[in-house]
Design a protein around this motif. Structure first.
Motif, PDB file in Angstrom:
ATOM      1  N   SER A  97     -45.379   0.904  17.653  1.00 15.32           N
ATOM      2  CA  SER A  97     -46.825   0.682  17.728  1.00 15.32           C
ATOM      3  C   SER A  97     -47.154  -0.794  17.565  1.00 15.32           C
ATOM      4  O   SER A  97     -48.295  -1.203  17.747  1.00 15.32           O
ATOM      5  N   SER A  98     -46.166  -1.625  17.249  1.00 10.66           N
ATOM      6  CA  SER A  98     -46.398  -3.047  17.044  1.00 10.66           C
ATOM      7  C   SER A  98     -46.810  -3.730  18.346  1.00 10.66           C
ATOM      8  O   SER A  98     -46.198  -3.515  19.397  1.00 10.66           O
ATOM      9  N   VAL A  99     -47.813  -4.558  18.253  1.00 11.69           N
ATOM     10  CA  VAL A  99     -48.243  -5.368  19.389  1.00 11.69           C
ATOM     11  C   VAL A  99     -47.939  -6.844  19.129  1.00 11.69           C
ATOM     12  O   VAL A  99     -48.393  -7.716  19.870  1.00 11.69           O
ATOM     13  N   GLU A 100     -47.167  -7.109  18.084  1.00 14.61           N
ATOM     14  CA  GLU A 100     -46.823  -8.478  17.724  1.00 14.61           C
ATOM     15  C   GLU A 100     -45.796  -9.047  18.712  1.00 14.61           C
ATOM     16  O   GLU A 100     -44.735  -8.448  18.922  1.00 14.61           O
ATOM     17  N   ASP A 101     -46.129 -10.192  19.293  1.00 16.29           N
ATOM     18  CA  ASP A 101     -45.200 -10.840  20.224  1.00 16.29           C
ATOM     19  C   ASP A 101     -43.860 -11.125  19.560  1.00 16.29           C
ATOM     20  O   ASP A 101     -42.812 -11.039  20.195  1.00 16.29           O
ATOM     21  N   ARG A 102     -43.886 -11.473  18.263  1.00 15.68           N
ATOM     22  CA  ARG A 102     -42.655 -11.769  17.536  1.00 15.68           C
ATOM     23  C   ARG A 102     -41.737 -10.550  17.483  1.00 15.68           C
ATOM     24  O   ARG A 102     -40.528 -10.668  17.643  1.00 15.68           O
ATOM     25  N   ASP A 103     -42.314  -9.360  17.254  1.00 17.57           N
ATOM     26  CA  ASP A 103     -41.504  -8.133  17.221  1.00 17.57           C
ATOM     27  C   ASP A 103     -40.841  -7.886  18.569  1.00 17.57           C
ATOM     28  O   ASP A 103     -39.651  -7.563  18.640  1.00 17.57           O
ATOM     29  N   VAL A 104     -41.614  -8.034  19.634  1.00 16.08           N
ATOM     30  CA  VAL A 104     -41.073  -7.822  20.984  1.00 16.08           C
ATOM     31  C   VAL A 104     -39.950  -8.822  21.249  1.00 16.08           C
ATOM     32  O   VAL A 104     -38.860  -8.446  21.703  1.00 16.08           O
ATOM     33  N   ALA A 105     -40.187 -10.083  20.937  1.00 11.08           N
ATOM     34  CA  ALA A 105     -39.182 -11.125  21.179  1.00 11.08           C
ATOM     35  C   ALA A 105     -37.914 -10.874  20.369  1.00 11.08           C
ATOM     36  O   ALA A 105     -36.802 -11.034  20.885  1.00 11.08           O
ATOM     37  N   GLU A 106     -38.063 -10.479  19.101  1.00 11.37           N
ATOM     38  CA  GLU A 106     -36.891 -10.193  18.257  1.00 11.37           C
ATOM     39  C   GLU A 106     -36.073  -9.032  18.816  1.00 11.37           C
ATOM     40  O   GLU A 106     -34.841  -9.066  18.774  1.00 11.37           O
ATOM     41  N   CYS A 107     -36.764  -8.029  19.333  1.00  8.69           N
ATOM     42  CA  CYS A 107     -36.054  -6.875  19.889  1.00  8.69           C
ATOM     43  C   CYS A 107     -35.245  -7.268  21.119  1.00  8.69           C
ATOM     44  O   CYS A 107     -34.073  -6.903  21.241  1.00  8.69           O
ATOM     45  N   TYR A 108     -35.865  -8.016  22.018  1.00  3.41           N
ATOM     46  CA  TYR A 108     -35.119  -8.458  23.205  1.00  3.41           C
ATOM     47  C   TYR A 108     -33.984  -9.403  22.822  1.00  3.41           C
ATOM     48  O   TYR A 108     -32.886  -9.313  23.374  1.00  3.41           O
ATOM     49  N   ALA A 109     -34.214 -10.288  21.862  1.00  7.18           N
ATOM     50  CA  ALA A 109     -33.158 -11.194  21.402  1.00  7.18           C
ATOM     51  C   ALA A 109     -32.009 -10.411  20.762  1.00  7.18           C
ATOM     52  O   ALA A 109     -30.851 -10.824  20.845  1.00  7.18           O
ATOM     53  N   GLY A 110     -32.333  -9.271  20.139  1.00  7.22           N
ATOM     54  CA  GLY A 110     -31.322  -8.426  19.518  1.00  7.22           C
ATOM     55  C   GLY A 110     -30.584  -7.533  20.494  1.00  7.22           C
ATOM     56  O   GLY A 110     -29.662  -6.819  20.114  1.00  7.22           O
TER      57      GLY A 110
END
Length: 153
Positions: A97-110
């Protein structure tokens, strides 16, 4: 026994039930395995604990992974999946449910294969699950060497 097509990981029992219902509704032929926490998902994937002896050469076609798990975060689970040669190319789509750009970026980086925001209603959830199923389970998805695919909705 058929190989699992989809592993769904969510620590909220209501969310888990709704995701499974949506997948069963739109993708009746998919065999679905669930885990209510990150450690349980890793035990399944790596044949440990209650899944000791499971043939780990037979992995699901897709993991749908909640980001905000209580004990072991979705990001930690993702990193463990990517660190093991048996699962390094396994498609993992973060469902959050997160809309935080940082969360999205961390997931793709991971190493996430995709990032899907949680649905606002059941019809939306069913549509998102169908797209994920059709792309990752029925289709071929991207080649493992392509660095992942969008797979996001």
């Amino acid at each position: 026994m058929n190989d699992p097509a989809i592993l769904v990981v969510d620590d909220n029992p209501d969310h888990l039930e709704l995701i499974v219902m949506a997948l069963e509704d739109c993708c009746a032929t998919a065999r679905i395995v669930t885990a209510s926490e990150g450690a349980q998902a890793l035990d399944f994937l790596f044949g440990r604990g209650e899944h000791a002896g499971r043939d780990t050469t037979r992995q699901p076609r897709l993991v749908i992974l909640d980001l905000k798990l209580v004990r072991l975060s979705g990001l930690e689970v993702l990193r463990a999946i990517r660190a093991d040669p048996r699962t390094t190319t396994l498609p993992v789509v973060i469902h959050s449910s997160s809309v935080e750009d940082r969360d999205v970026a961390e997931c793709y980086a991971g190493g996430a294969s995709g990032y899907v925001r949680k649905a606002t209603d059941f019809d939306d959830l069913r549509a998102k699950m169908r797209r994920l199923h059709d792309f990752w389970v029925l289709g071929s998805g991207p080649a493992p060497s392509s660095g992942g695919a969008d797979g996001a909705t």
